[in-house]
Scaffold this motif. Sequence first.
Motif, mmCIF file in Angstrom:
data_model
loop_
_atom_site.group_PDB
_atom_site.id
_atom_site.type_symbol
_atom_site.label_atom_id
_atom_site.label_comp_id
_atom_site.label_asym_id
_atom_site.label_seq_id
_atom_site.Cartn_x
_atom_site.Cartn_y
_atom_site.Cartn_z
ATOM 1 N N ALA A 148 -4.889 -2.488 1.819
ATOM 2 C CA ALA A 148 -4.289 -3.163 3.152
ATOM 3 C C ALA A 148 -4.541 -4.448 3.032
ATOM 4 O O ALA A 148 -4.059 -5.033 3.814
ATOM 5 C CB ALA A 148 -4.770 -2.753 4.908
ATOM 6 N N TYR A 155 -2.198 -6.762 1.507
ATOM 7 C CA TYR A 155 -1.246 -7.160 2.548
ATOM 8 C C TYR A 155 -1.509 -8.151 3.902
ATOM 9 O O TYR A 155 -0.860 -8.682 4.052
ATOM 10 C CB TYR A 155 -0.732 -6.005 3.541
ATOM 11 C CG TYR A 155 0.407 -6.538 4.497
ATOM 12 C CD1 TYR A 155 1.810 -6.942 4.129
ATOM 13 C CD2 TYR A 155 0.239 -6.524 5.998
ATOM 14 C CE1 TYR A 155 2.208 -7.418 4.846
ATOM 15 C CE2 TYR A 155 0.800 -7.050 6.397
ATOM 16 C CZ TYR A 155 2.229 -7.147 6.223
ATOM 17 O OH TYR A 155 2.725 -7.332 7.447
ATOM 18 N N ARG A 181 1.894 0.440 3.597
ATOM 19 C CA ARG A 181 1.143 -1.336 3.974
ATOM 20 C C ARG A 181 2.660 -1.710 4.515
ATOM 21 O O ARG A 181 2.372 -2.197 6.260
ATOM 22 C CB ARG A 181 0.845 -1.344 3.151
ATOM 23 C CG ARG A 181 -0.629 -1.451 3.266
ATOM 24 C CD ARG A 181 -1.272 -0.536 2.672
ATOM 25 N NE ARG A 181 -0.958 0.390 1.636
ATOM 26 C CZ ARG A 181 -1.269 1.313 1.227
ATOM 27 N NH1 ARG A 181 -2.097 2.085 2.054
ATOM 28 N NH2 ARG A 181 -1.061 1.826 0.375
#
Length: 297
Positions: A195, A198, A144
């Motif tokens: 993902a 983030y 990430r």
Amino acid sequence: MDKLTEQKPGLLLRLAKFPLIFLAILYVVLTYLYLSGYFFRTSFTQGPMQGLAASAMTCAMMLIMYAALVYFIERRNVSELVVAPMAWEFGFGLLLGFGLYSLCILILIGLGVYRIEGVNAWQVLLPGLAAPLATGVFEELLFRGGVFRIAEKWFGTWIALLISSLVFGLVHLENDAATMRGIVSISIWAGVLLAATYVLTRRLWLGIGLHAAWNYTQGTVYSGIVSGNQAPTSGLIKSTMQGPDWLTGGAFGVEASVIALLVCTAAGATMMVMAVWRGNILPPMWSRARDGDAGAV
């Protein structure tokens, strides 16, 4: 702008800043620290507390080196590791990882697939803490903080989501009991979910906590197979799992189950929707340049 960013970088620094080269450097450094920590923990520590301390030290070194590489090569502040929200986001990630896997197990219990046969002594929970913590930090920094973030800078959020999901799934091909079902499943739900942590926060703490707690809960709490690796023999809950591979996940573990696919993809999609509402979606670099905003998140 600080003095570091005002200085004109030399040739070597400009080469190191090239995305593929920077990712290669990041991979080598983080992998060296992760494997060194594993070797030290398994060879020189005695008891779970020493192992956990060694793992925490390894995590600290990986975080420091990631921050140093980003600051001195990319020449920017490491906003994805800002300390202020760390405790809250990491803690919530731990709860989320435990909750999502427990929800998968509850569904499997309701379907008669997962059966609890007994409970081991609570002390079995301690030895399993070290490895998931180190793995969570290592993989989130690399996949990430590295792959997704850099791909997003160039190609935008949605293409980066596809790229990082494929990369994350494919690296699990080397696991002992990797299956195509498992690789496809983990690419979809884990790629989206991790993902999304983030994109939603623009920091790595939530994903690190979720990733570490998921692996820990899967192996040490519910005695499950983690990503096609060998099943633990001394998890807290003694259990049996019987049913078709599409429900149990087969040799890859629950991560290859359609239950995990549905539950975790739904959670990831929810976070992505929240990220859209917050305006956290980054368009491709060429769109930003056309609109007069070539900056990066």
